[in-house]
Design a protein around this motif. Structure first.
Motif, PDB file in Angstrom:
ATOM      1  N   UNK A   1      32.608  28.893  24.400  1.00 11.67           N
ATOM      2  CA  UNK A   1      33.469  27.719  24.281  1.00 11.67           C
ATOM      3  C   UNK A   1      34.800  28.157  23.698  1.00 11.67           C
ATOM      4  N   UNK A   2      35.847  28.024  24.496  1.00 16.11           N
ATOM      5  CA  UNK A   2      37.193  28.388  24.056  1.00 16.11           C
ATOM      6  C   UNK A   2      38.145  27.249  24.412  1.00 16.11           C
ATOM      7  N   UNK A   3      38.278  26.263  23.520  1.00 13.95           N
ATOM      8  CA  UNK A   3      39.168  25.126  23.815  1.00 13.95           C
ATOM      9  C   UNK A   3      40.593  25.595  24.067  1.00 13.95           C
ATOM     10  N   UNK A   4      41.247  24.932  24.999  1.00 12.69           N
ATOM     11  CA  UNK A   4      42.647  25.247  25.246  1.00 12.69           C
ATOM     12  C   UNK A   4      43.466  24.851  24.023  1.00 12.69           C
TER      13      UNK A   4
ATOM     14  N   UNK B   1      24.565  26.018  28.604  1.00 10.24           N
ATOM     15  CA  UNK B   1      23.868  27.090  29.311  1.00 10.24           C
ATOM     16  C   UNK B   1      22.820  26.517  30.270  1.00 10.24           C
ATOM     17  N   UNK B   2      22.065  25.534  29.819  1.00 11.64           N
ATOM     18  CA  UNK B   2      21.064  24.934  30.704  1.00 11.64           C
ATOM     19  C   UNK B   2      21.722  24.331  31.937  1.00 11.64           C
ATOM     20  N   UNK B   3      22.801  23.624  31.725  1.00 12.64           N
ATOM     21  CA  UNK B   3      23.495  22.984  32.847  1.00 12.64           C
ATOM     22  C   UNK B   3      24.083  24.027  33.793  1.00 12.64           C
ATOM     23  N   UNK B   4      24.618  25.091  33.243  1.00  8.68           N
ATOM     24  CA  UNK B   4      25.206  26.135  34.084  1.00  8.68           C
ATOM     25  C   UNK B   4      24.130  26.860  34.887  1.00  8.68           C
TER      26      UNK B   4
ATOM     27  N   UNK C   1      30.227  31.414  43.724  1.00  5.99           N
ATOM     28  CA  UNK C   1      29.721  32.366  42.728  1.00  5.99           C
ATOM     29  C   UNK C   1      28.245  32.194  42.380  1.00  5.99           C
ATOM     30  N   UNK C   2      27.485  31.481  43.182  1.00  4.67           N
ATOM     31  CA  UNK C   2      26.087  31.206  42.853  1.00  4.67           C
ATOM     32  C   UNK C   2      25.246  32.474  42.758  1.00  4.67           C
ATOM     33  N   UNK C   3      25.624  33.537  43.468  1.00  4.46           N
ATOM     34  CA  UNK C   3      24.830  34.769  43.477  1.00  4.46           C
ATOM     35  C   UNK C   3      25.399  35.846  42.555  1.00  4.46           C
ATOM     36  N   UNK C   4      26.425  35.519  41.769  1.00  3.85           N
ATOM     37  CA  UNK C   4      27.065  36.490  40.885  1.00  3.85           C
ATOM     38  C   UNK C   4      26.495  36.411  39.472  1.00  3.85           C
ATOM     39  N   UNK C   5      26.646  37.512  38.732  1.00  2.05           N
ATOM     40  CA  UNK C   5      26.476  37.434  37.287  1.00  2.05           C
ATOM     41  C   UNK C   5      27.684  36.680  36.747  1.00  2.05           C
ATOM     42  N   UNK C   6      27.459  35.644  35.966  1.00  2.00           N
ATOM     43  CA  UNK C   6      28.543  34.761  35.541  1.00  2.00           C
ATOM     44  C   UNK C   6      28.684  34.766  34.020  1.00  2.00           C
ATOM     45  N   UNK C   7      29.917  34.943  33.562  1.00  2.00           N
ATOM     46  CA  UNK C   7      30.296  34.642  32.184  1.00  2.00           C
ATOM     47  C   UNK C   7      31.145  33.379  32.252  1.00  2.00           C
ATOM     48  N   UNK C   8      30.637  32.293  31.722  1.00  2.00           N
ATOM     49  CA  UNK C   8      31.323  31.000  31.801  1.00  2.00           C
ATOM     50  C   UNK C   8      32.073  30.735  30.498  1.00  2.00           C
ATOM     51  N   UNK C   9      33.374  30.543  30.612  1.00  2.00           N
ATOM     52  CA  UNK C   9      34.215  30.210  29.460  1.00  2.00           C
ATOM     53  C   UNK C   9      34.733  28.793  29.695  1.00  2.00           C
ATOM     54  N   UNK C  10      34.124  27.801  29.018  1.00  2.00           N
ATOM     55  CA  UNK C  10      34.565  26.435  29.259  1.00  2.00           C
ATOM     56  C   UNK C  10      35.572  26.014  28.191  1.00  2.00           C
ATOM     57  N   UNK C  11      36.587  25.289  28.641  1.00  2.00           N
ATOM     58  CA  UNK C  11      37.766  25.032  27.808  1.00  2.00           C
ATOM     59  C   UNK C  11      37.863  23.589  27.342  1.00  2.00           C
ATOM     60  N   UNK C  12      36.789  22.825  27.465  1.00  2.00           N
ATOM     61  CA  UNK C  12      36.807  21.437  26.987  1.00  2.00           C
ATOM     62  C   UNK C  12      37.195  21.390  25.510  1.00  2.00           C
TER      63      UNK C  12
ATOM     64  N   UNK D   1      31.542  38.125  37.379  1.00  2.00           N
ATOM     65  CA  UNK D   1      32.738  37.294  37.356  1.00  2.00           C
ATOM     66  C   UNK D   1      32.810  36.539  36.039  1.00  2.00           C
ATOM     67  N   UNK D   2      34.020  36.263  35.598  1.00  2.00           N
ATOM     68  CA  UNK D   2      34.264  35.393  34.456  1.00  2.00           C
ATOM     69  C   UNK D   2      34.963  34.147  34.964  1.00  2.00           C
ATOM     70  N   UNK D   3      34.328  32.984  34.770  1.00  2.00           N
ATOM     71  CA  UNK D   3      34.876  31.716  35.230  1.00  2.00           C
ATOM     72  C   UNK D   3      35.396  30.944  34.020  1.00  2.00           C
ATOM     73  N   UNK D   4      36.637  30.480  34.109  1.00  2.00           N
ATOM     74  CA  UNK D   4      37.269  29.800  32.984  1.00  2.00           C
ATOM     75  C   UNK D   4      37.795  28.447  33.417  1.00  2.00           C
ATOM     76  N   UNK D   5      37.517  27.422  32.620  1.00  2.00           N
ATOM     77  CA  UNK D   5      38.000  26.083  32.913  1.00  2.00           C
ATOM     78  C   UNK D   5      37.111  25.041  32.273  1.00  2.00           C
TER      79      UNK D   5
END
Length: 389
Positions: free
Chosen positions: A327-330, A312-315, A293-304, A275-279
């Motif tokens: 990191x992809x800012x809106x 990465x450590x926090x995720x 999504x705790x059991x999924x392979x995750x691609x995290x795209x954070x938009x801050x 999954x790709x999670x964006x936000x």
């Protein structure tokens, strides 16, 4: 006759540094069960069996286990080499393999079929290993028949298919061709090989594959139907986040007395969903999102607007299988498009210059009030230090 068309196993490939061996073994076990349950007569593996020209011992073990399991269902197995394989290493045991397992890696044997008979007579399987023009050109110095050297994969594949058609003329009956290449008509958004993305596309025209009753292709990681009789099966695992929404499986092909009769898609299980999670990062770390999504392979795209500390450590504290963070800012509609030099023209004080810099690197987002306070404190401290000199 019933044929299962699979390809691009890529044994030994890692997924963002993680081994895929156990997941692939699970999926190949499911594929073997499908072969047994559907009374498949011939399993075709259309290239890229390994991910590397120098596979590990564990990769050979997995391949051996898979081939033995498929053979024990009663099916014949026909394997060709792909661009990731070393034809020599994949094919070195070909003469020693038990009856019913065929590994086809020799360009000079392209026109010689593996023949399997059913109640309606013979079906001839013509395996075409991956053909790198610069390497196989020596085998066909006569070129394409018109005096031109074989310089592209399209030319080389056309010559190979001419040899297949010549073989078909010598061997009456139905026929299947197996090849590993990039054919015209492929949807370029679906699972292209890394080398294809990085380099040019040496496209083989679809007309090159005229003749056989069915053409089993490999090289593309998503299923593709180029025509009723020319198809890609894709990879049995998701090997990138770009493939996450694409089905995994193989084609079940029925050939009757007159040729191609029916083709059905057999879905394979996905051991771990991608999954790709964006936000905003806080939203990605919310209890609701983590629970889903705790059991999924995750691609995290954070938009801050600004980069966050140790994302990465926090995720990974919430998502054990977070494999990638971006990191992809809106981009706001009112974003200031001025260059850094233009911003500095209006900067008078050091504080103004820092504001201009932050706005430039943050896509128009200047310092927060807390940051402004910190900047003022640092600048005031510098002024006091200079006064004491």
């Amino acid at each position: 006759m019933r044929i299962l068309h699979t390809s691009d196993w890529h044994i030994g490939r890692t997924f963002h540094g993680n081994s895929t061996m156990d997941a692939l073994a699970e999926v190949l076990g499911a594929l073997t069960a499908q072969v047994r349950d559907n009374a498949v007569d011939v399993v075709v593996i259309a290239g890229d069996v390994f991910d590397s020209a120098t596979p590990s011992g564990a990769a050979y073990t997995l391949l051996g286990d898979a081939l033995v399991a498929l053979h024990e269902t009663g099916a014949r197995v026909i394997v060709t080499s792909g661009n990731h394989d070393s034809a020599a290493r994949l094919g070195f045991q070909a003469r020693l393999l038990r009856d019913g397992i065929h590994v086809l890696t020799d360009p000079l044997a392209v026109g010689v079929p593996v023949t399997v008979a059913d109640a309606h007579g013979p079906v001839h399987f013509f395996g075409i290993p991956y053909l790198e023009p610069a390497i196989v050109r020596q085998h066909w110095p006569e070129g394409d028949g018109s005096g031109r050297q074989l310089r592209t994969q399209a030319q080389t594949m056309a010559h190979a298919m001419d040899l297949v058609r010549a073989g078909m003329a010598r061997h009456e009956g139905r026929s299947v061709a197996i090849a590993h290449c990039f054919a015209a008509g492929v949807d370029a958004t679906i699972g292209l090989e890394r080398e294809v993305r990085q380099g040019g596309l040496d496209v083989v025209p679809l007309s090159v594959f005229d003749g056989p009753d069915y053409v089993a292709l490999g090289h593309i990681h998503g299923r593709q139907k180029l025509s009723d009789r020319v198809r890609y099966a894709g990879a049995p695992l998701h090997y990138s986040f770009g493939e996450q929404d694409k089905p995994r499986g193989s084609w079940l092909v029925d050939i009757d007395a007159d040729g191609l009769a029916e083709v059905e898609w057999l879905e394979l299980p996905v051991p771990r969903r991608l999954v790709t999670l964006t936000g905003p990062l806080d939203e990605l770390l919310s209890a609701e999102t983590v629970a889903a999504h705790a059991d999924d392979w995750v691609c995290a795209v954070y938009t801050d607007a600004v980069p966050q500390t140790e994302p990465m450590r926090r995720l990974r504290e919430s998502y054990p299988y977070c494999a990638m963070v971006q990191h992809q800012p809106e981009v706001r509609a009112e974003a200031d498009e001025r260059s850094y030099v233009q911003r500095l023209r209006n900067a008078v004080t050091d504080a103004d210059r820092i504001d201009a810099f932050l706005e430039h690197v943050r896509a128009g987002q200047g310092p927060t009030e807390a940051e402004r306070g910190l900047i003022r404190a640092i600048l005031d401290e510098r002024v006091r230090a200079e006064a004491l000199v």
